[in-house]
Design a protein around this motif. Structure first.
Motif, short mmCIF file in Angstrom:
data_model
loop_
_atom_site.label_atom_id
_atom_site.label_comp_id
_atom_site.label_asym_id
_atom_site.label_seq_id
_atom_site.Cartn_x
_atom_site.Cartn_y
_atom_site.Cartn_z
N GLN A 1 0.88 -1.23 0.00
CA GLN A 1 -0.10 -0.09 0.08
C GLN A 1 0.83 1.41 0.15
OE1 GLN A 1 -2.41 -1.07 3.44
NE2 GLN A 1 -4.14 -1.79 2.07
N ALA A 2 2.06 1.23 0.63
CA ALA A 2 2.89 2.37 0.74
C ALA A 2 3.45 2.62 -0.63
CB ALA A 2 3.98 2.21 1.86
N GLU A 3 3.95 1.32 -1.16
CA GLU A 3 4.51 1.64 -2.50
C GLU A 3 3.67 1.93 -3.60
OE1 GLU A 3 6.55 -1.80 -4.13
OE2 GLU A 3 7.31 -2.54 -2.15
N LEU A 4 2.27 1.72 -3.35
CA LEU A 4 1.34 2.14 -4.50
C LEU A 4 1.19 3.36 -4.27
CD1 LEU A 4 -0.72 0.77 -6.36
CD2 LEU A 4 -2.33 0.62 -4.56
N ARG A 5 1.16 4.23 -3.19
CA ARG A 5 1.20 5.74 -3.05
C ARG A 5 2.18 6.40 -3.77
NH1 ARG A 5 -0.83 4.15 2.33
NH2 ARG A 5 1.39 4.18 2.98
N ASN A 6 3.35 5.75 -3.97
CA ASN A 6 4.43 6.55 -4.55
C ASN A 6 4.90 5.84 -6.02
OD1 ASN A 6 4.73 8.36 -2.13
ND2 ASN A 6 5.65 6.69 -1.26
N ALA A 7 3.87 5.32 -6.43
CA ALA A 7 4.38 4.40 -7.75
C ALA A 7 3.88 5.26 -8.87
CB ALA A 7 3.49 3.18 -7.76
N PRO B 1 3.00 5.27 -13.10
CA PRO B 1 1.87 4.34 -13.65
C PRO B 1 2.28 3.09 -14.20
CG PRO B 1 1.80 6.59 -14.21
CD PRO B 1 2.88 6.61 -13.52
N THR B 2 3.47 3.16 -14.55
CA THR B 2 4.00 1.49 -14.90
C THR B 2 4.15 0.46 -13.97
OG1 THR B 2 5.35 2.78 -16.68
CG2 THR B 2 5.91 0.43 -16.10
N ARG C 1 2.38 0.87 -10.90
CA ARG C 1 1.20 1.00 -10.21
C ARG C 1 0.13 -0.52 -10.49
NH1 ARG C 1 -0.87 4.84 -7.66
NH2 ARG C 1 -2.85 4.69 -6.87
N ARG C 2 0.25 -0.60 -11.99
CA ARG C 2 -0.65 -1.97 -12.36
C ARG C 2 0.03 -3.15 -11.68
NH1 ARG C 2 -4.36 -2.26 -16.33
NH2 ARG C 2 -3.69 -0.08 -16.93
N GLN C 3 1.41 -3.14 -11.42
CA GLN C 3 2.24 -4.55 -11.13
C GLN C 3 1.79 -4.70 -9.48
OE1 GLN C 3 6.27 -4.81 -11.85
NE2 GLN C 3 6.45 -6.64 -10.47
N ILE C 4 1.94 -3.48 -9.02
CA ILE C 4 1.59 -3.28 -7.49
C ILE C 4 0.32 -3.90 -7.12
CG2 ILE C 4 1.93 -1.72 -5.47
CD1 ILE C 4 4.20 -0.27 -6.76
N GLU C 5 -0.56 -3.00 -7.86
CA GLU C 5 -2.04 -3.45 -7.71
C GLU C 5 -2.25 -4.80 -7.78
OE1 GLU C 5 -4.24 0.84 -9.26
OE2 GLU C 5 -3.80 -0.74 -10.35
N ASN C 6 -1.71 -5.50 -8.44
CA ASN C 6 -1.84 -7.05 -8.81
C ASN C 6 -1.30 -7.83 -7.54
OD1 ASN C 6 -3.23 -6.87 -11.21
ND2 ASN C 6 -1.23 -7.15 -12.39
N GLU C 7 -0.07 -7.48 -7.12
CA GLU C 7 0.38 -8.09 -5.94
C GLU C 7 -0.31 -7.75 -5.04
OE1 GLU C 7 4.55 -6.96 -5.62
OE2 GLU C 7 5.00 -7.12 -7.68
#
Length: 41
Positions: free
Chosen positions: A13-19, A21-22, A24-30
């Motif tokens: 969730q922390a990574e997602l806030r600072n991701a 766009p490229t 972001r999709r991978q982090i959302e999947n994880e």
């Protein structure tokens, strides 16, 4: 076990806030996978 998965979820969730766009999709999947794993536990 749930403590570990909870830590992973918080980190993702922390990574997602600072991701960018490229990333972001991978982090959302994880994150989605981690949340599903926690539900199974």
């Amino acid at each position: 076990m749930t403590t570990c998965i909870d830590e992973v979820i918080v980190l993702l969730q922390a990574e997602l806030r600072n991701a960018d766009p490229t990333e972001r999709r991978q982090i959302e999947n994880e994150l989605e996978l981690a949340l599903a794993e926690r539900e199974v536990i």
